[in-house]
Each structure stands twice: as structure tokens, then as C-alpha cells.
Design an enzyme around this catalytic site. Structure first.
Site, PDB file in Angstrom:
ATOM      1  N   ASN A  70     -15.348  -2.432   4.816  1.00  0.00           N
ATOM      2  CA  ASN A  70     -14.956  -2.741   6.037  1.00  0.00           C
ATOM      3  C   ASN A  70     -14.873  -1.712   7.155  1.00  0.00           C
ATOM      4  O   ASN A  70     -15.809  -0.868   6.734  1.00  0.00           O
ATOM      5  CB  ASN A  70     -12.961  -2.307   5.855  1.00  0.00           C
ATOM      6  N   GLN A  96       0.773  -1.379   0.112  1.00  0.00           N
ATOM      7  CA  GLN A  96       0.252   0.070   0.443  1.00  0.00           C
ATOM      8  C   GLN A  96       0.633   1.446   0.093  1.00  0.00           C
ATOM      9  O   GLN A  96       1.300   1.586   0.792  1.00  0.00           O
ATOM     10  CB  GLN A  96      -0.940   0.038   1.428  1.00  0.00           C
ATOM     11  N   GLY A 115      -9.447  -4.898  10.455  1.00  0.00           N
ATOM     12  CA  GLY A 115      -8.070  -4.223  11.309  1.00  0.00           C
ATOM     13  C   GLY A 115      -8.350  -4.567  13.243  1.00  0.00           C
ATOM     14  O   GLY A 115      -7.375  -4.969  13.544  1.00  0.00           O
ATOM     15  N   ASP A 142     -15.272  -1.802  11.724  1.00  0.00           N
ATOM     16  CA  ASP A 142     -16.326  -2.406  12.919  1.00  0.00           C
ATOM     17  C   ASP A 142     -16.501  -4.019  12.455  1.00  0.00           C
ATOM     18  O   ASP A 142     -17.241  -4.646  13.967  1.00  0.00           O
ATOM     19  CB  ASP A 142     -17.378  -2.064  13.281  1.00  0.00           C
ATOM     20  N   CYS A 176      -6.927   7.093   4.321  1.00  0.00           N
ATOM     21  CA  CYS A 176      -6.369   7.429   5.891  1.00  0.00           C
ATOM     22  C   CYS A 176      -6.792   9.527   6.591  1.00  0.00           C
ATOM     23  O   CYS A 176      -6.695  10.492   5.248  1.00  0.00           O
ATOM     24  CB  CYS A 176      -4.296   8.351   5.694  1.00  0.00           C
TER      25      CYS A 176
HETATM   26  C1  LIG Z   1      -3.603   1.416  14.605  1.00  0.00           C
HETATM   27  C2  LIG Z   1      -4.245   1.647  13.015  1.00  0.00           C
HETATM   28  C3  LIG Z   1      -2.663   1.703  11.635  1.00  0.00           C
HETATM   29  C4  LIG Z   1      -3.909   2.106  11.141  1.00  0.00           C
HETATM   30  N1  LIG Z   1      -2.813   2.425   9.417  1.00  0.00           N
HETATM   31  C5  LIG Z   1      -3.709   2.332   8.113  1.00  0.00           C
HETATM   32  C6  LIG Z   1      -2.722   2.089   7.531  1.00  0.00           C
HETATM   33  O1  LIG Z   1      -1.615   1.573   7.175  1.00  0.00           O
HETATM   34  N2  LIG Z   1      -3.056   2.039   5.798  1.00  0.00           N
HETATM   35  C7  LIG Z   1      -5.067   2.093   5.913  1.00  0.00           C
HETATM   36  O2  LIG Z   1      -5.015   2.089   5.004  1.00  0.00           O
HETATM   37  N3  LIG Z   1      -5.953   2.661   6.797  1.00  0.00           N
HETATM   38  C8  LIG Z   1      -5.095   2.432   8.169  1.00  0.00           C
HETATM   39  N4  LIG Z   1      -5.536   2.096  10.161  1.00  0.00           N
HETATM   40  C9  LIG Z   1      -6.816   2.025   8.891  1.00  0.00           C
HETATM   41  C10 LIG Z   1      -7.682   0.635   9.274  1.00  0.00           C
HETATM   42  O3  LIG Z   1      -7.354  -0.692   7.683  1.00  0.00           O
HETATM   43  C11 LIG Z   1      -9.375   0.404   8.777  1.00  0.00           C
HETATM   44  O4  LIG Z   1      -9.540   0.681   7.305  1.00  0.00           O
HETATM   45  C12 LIG Z   1      -9.943   0.718  10.416  1.00  0.00           C
HETATM   46  O5  LIG Z   1      -9.280   0.702  11.185  1.00  0.00           O
HETATM   47  C13 LIG Z   1     -11.452   0.427  10.170  1.00  0.00           C
HETATM   48  O6  LIG Z   1     -11.586  -0.712  10.136  1.00  0.00           O
HETATM   49  P1  LIG Z   1     -11.609  -1.713  11.610  1.00  0.00           P
HETATM   50  O7  LIG Z   1     -13.298  -1.045  12.663  1.00  0.00           O
HETATM   51  O8  LIG Z   1     -11.300  -3.316  11.143  1.00  0.00           O
HETATM   52  O9  LIG Z   1     -10.360  -1.584  13.424  1.00  0.00           O
HETATM   53  C14 LIG Z   1      -5.252   1.574  10.372  1.00  0.00           C
HETATM   54  C15 LIG Z   1      -5.943   1.849  11.240  1.00  0.00           C
HETATM   55  C16 LIG Z   1      -5.276   2.080  12.976  1.00  0.00           C
HETATM   56  C17 LIG Z   1      -6.308   1.581  13.732  1.00  0.00           C
END
Ligand SMILES: Cc1cc2nc3c(=O)[nH]c(=O)nc-3n(C[C@H](O)[C@H](O)[C@H](O)COP(=O)(O)O)c2cc1C
Length: 321
Positions: free
Chosen positions: A203, A71, A227, A205, A101
């Protein structure tokens, strides 16, 4: 059914890219527990074209991690194209552009979800990347900038038309950051659009097999991405897989959790050095040992530990290996 640009299962479960979390050690652990598709941490395209060693390291992966995506993020066409070419040389299965992001210092430059305020630019930059490489290009983004601007349904079609081969959508706007609950309604709308052919990955939650199944059925997505629920909990992939297969959900004993947590830490030390690995592991402990009675004292020691040996000592009387 939409076809993924790489070989995978019928309904792949992705490990979300997460900075300072999804290094090679954690990714491979998640794969061993059933994650189907892995993606690197996000990598600055500006840093890649300037040969910054830390950014180059983030692109590295092992053959057994495939299908694997690198990425990249950025706001400058030349850097994005250059970074995509550098990433392509590592032979990933796809290159993913981060247009999601929400971090201020990235957004203010027009990178990450900052691009959601300028959709024509998003299309222009994505087109440039698609044209610069032969490897499939994919995008990960959010619903839109804020409550009053959620153009994702139209944007999905535009991105497909310029040649991206998979789209992942986090069901929040930039202004929501990580607050509230993810809204998958518009993700479902994209899947209802008869013009859409590329796979759509939902994606936001997902933290159980039950939710993965319910959201698959309700919104028709082609895969889901996990995530935060995977942090300190690589077991989530087995749980989801077994739930979807109608099998009993396994439980992982304290001893097993200690064994896996220590493996994770030792592998991370190999990948990124002791200091960074010991610091970054702090994010995982609470989840690894959630619900374990009287764990507080051990947790305090782990949060203060500076070396691998200090961390190992915390578990010295309960190692199974
Ligand atoms: C600590 C952390 C770092 C993250 N870094 C990235 C990243 O490098 N690239 C990206 O596309 N999303 C990043 N995200 C977002 C996650 O990929 C994801 O989209 C987001 O956490 C929502 O999914 P979830 O509810 O399953 O956590 C990050 C999220 C967290 C919590």
C-alpha cells in the site's frame, strides 16, 4: 503463493480503509467498479465496548460486500479483545487491526502507529486479539516509527508467528505521515524472506494500472491496496483490472461521472443521513470532475450546498437518469 484467509482473485485489489470515506455507499460503488476486498472505516475499540451507536454503525455491511473486513484500533488489551468479539458477531471475513494510523491523538495513546515505538506491546496486544476470536485476524501497519527505526521485516515474521493471516504495509514511517513518496523496498524484502507464508498486501501511492503492475512485478506482493486514488474515482478499480488483463483502459464520460457521483451521494444519504453525507461528499468532487472544463462554478456551489436537493440542482441540466 500465499493464500488469503478468504476467497478472492489471484491478485486482489483492495479498497483501503479510510475514515469518513469508505462508508457502505462508497465501498459498494468501488466493488461495482472492480474492488476485490473491502474494509470498514477504522473503529475505536474503546467506543465499541461502550456501545457507541456511531461505531456500531461503521461495522455494518451487506452480503455483496464480501470479502469484508472490520478494522479496529485501540491501545488497551481488554477493549481490543472485547471489540474483536463484538466485531466477530457481525460475521466479517476478517478483523483487521490498525497499527498504522499516524494521527497524533491516537498515536500518543499508543494506538495506531504509536505502537511502532513498542514492538513487544504490539505483539502482546495482537496475540490477545488473535486468541479472542475464531475469525482470521489481519494487521495493517507502516514501515516503522521514523527513518532511524524501520523494523517491519522482523515485525512481519513475528506477527505471522503469533497467528495473523494477512499483513498490509503502507510504505511510509509514522513520522512521514503522508509526505514524500512511499518506499516499497522493505515490503519487497518481506516477500523475499523464505519464512513468510502469509499474504503481503502493498500500500502507498498506487494510482494507475501501470504502477500496480510494475509494483507487483518489482516487489512480489500478493495484492495491492488503493486509498487516496479511489477518492472521487471509484473508476480506478476498473482501470487497474483492465490494465492488468492487458485490455484497453476505459474512459468515463462527464455524464457517467455525474450519474455515479449522484448515486454515491444518494446512497451515502441513506447510510449516514443527509447532513454528514453532504459534508463528506465534498472530499470527492474535485476528483470526480478533474479536468472537466469550466467546472469551477459548479464546484463552488457543491462545496457550499447543505442539502441533497441543492447538490442535485447543480447537475439538474446534465442528468442522464
Ligand atoms: C482520508 C483518509 C482516511 C484514512 N483512514 C484510515 C483508516 O480508517 N484506517 C487505516 O488503516 N488507514 C486509513 N488511512 C490510510 C489509508 O488506508 C492508506 O494506508 C494511505 O492513504 C496510503 O495509501 P494511498 O497512497 O493509496 O492513499 C486513511 C487515509 C486517508 C487519506
Amino acid at each position: 503463493m500465499a493464500t488469503f484467509p478468504f476467497q478472492t482473485t489471484d491478485f486482489p485489489i483492495f479498497l483501503a480503509p479510510m475514515e469518513a470515506v469508505t462508508d457502505a455507499a462508497f465501498r459498494r460503488l468501488c466493488k461495482s467498479f472492480g474492488a476485490d476486498v473491502l474494509i470498514s472505516e477504522f473503529i475505536s475499540s474503546d467506543a465499541l465496548v461502550r456501545d457507541i451507536v456511531d461505531s456500531q454503525r461503521k461495522m455494518l455491511f451487506e452480503e455483496d460486500e464480501r470479502p469484508f473486513g472490520i478494522q479496529i484500533f485501540g491501545h488497551n488489551e481488554e477493549s481490543l479483545r472485547g471489540a474483536a468479539e463484538i466485531a466477530e458477531a457481525c460475521r466479517p471475513d476478517f478483523i483487521d487491526i490498525n497499527w498504522g494510523c499516524p494521527v497524533k491523538k491516537i498515536v500518543t495513546k499508543g494506538a495506531g502507529s504509536g505502537i511502532l515505538r513498542d514492538i513487544p506491546k504490539m505483539i502482546e496486544l495482537t496475540t490477545a486479539v488473535v486468541k479472542s476470536v475464531k475469525v482470521p485476524v489481519t494487521v495493517k501497519t507502516r514501515l516503522g516509527w521514523d527513518e532511524s527505526s524501520k523494523p517491519i521485516v522482523e515485525v512481519a515474521e513475528m506477527l505471522q508467528d503469533i497467528g495473523i493471516q494477512m499483513l498490509t504495509i503502507h510504505g511510509r514511517t509514522r513520522s512521514q505521515m503522508y509526505s514524500g513518496t512511499a518506499d516499497w523496498t522493505l515490503i519487497g524484502k518481506i516477500k523475499e524472506n523464505p519464512r513468510m507464508r502469509i499474504p503481503i498486501v502493498g500500500n502507498g501511492d498506487i494510482n494507475s494500472g501501470e504502477k500496480a503492475k510494475a509494483y507487483r512485478e518489482r516487489y512480489g506482493v500478493d495484492g495491492v491496496m488503493i486509498g487516496r486514488a479511489a477518492i472521487g474515482n471509484p473508476f480506478i478499480f476498473t482501470e487497474i483490472k483492465q490494465y492488468l488483463a492487458g485490455e484497453e483502459i476505459p474512459t468515463f464520460s462527464y455524464e457517467k461521472r455525474v450519474e455515479i457521483c449522484l448515486k454515491h451521494l444518494r446512497d451515502a444519504v441513506m447510510v449516514k443521513g443527509e447532513r454528514t453525507a453532504v459534508l463528506e461528499m465534498r472530499r470527492h468532487y474535485a476528483a470526480y470532475f478533474r479536468g472537466v472544463p469550466n467546472f469551477k462554478e459548479k464546484k463552488v456551489k457543491l462545496m457550499l450546498a447543505q442539502t441533497l436537493a441543492e447538490c442535485e440542482a447543480v447537475f439538474s441540466n446534465c442528468q442522464t437518469a
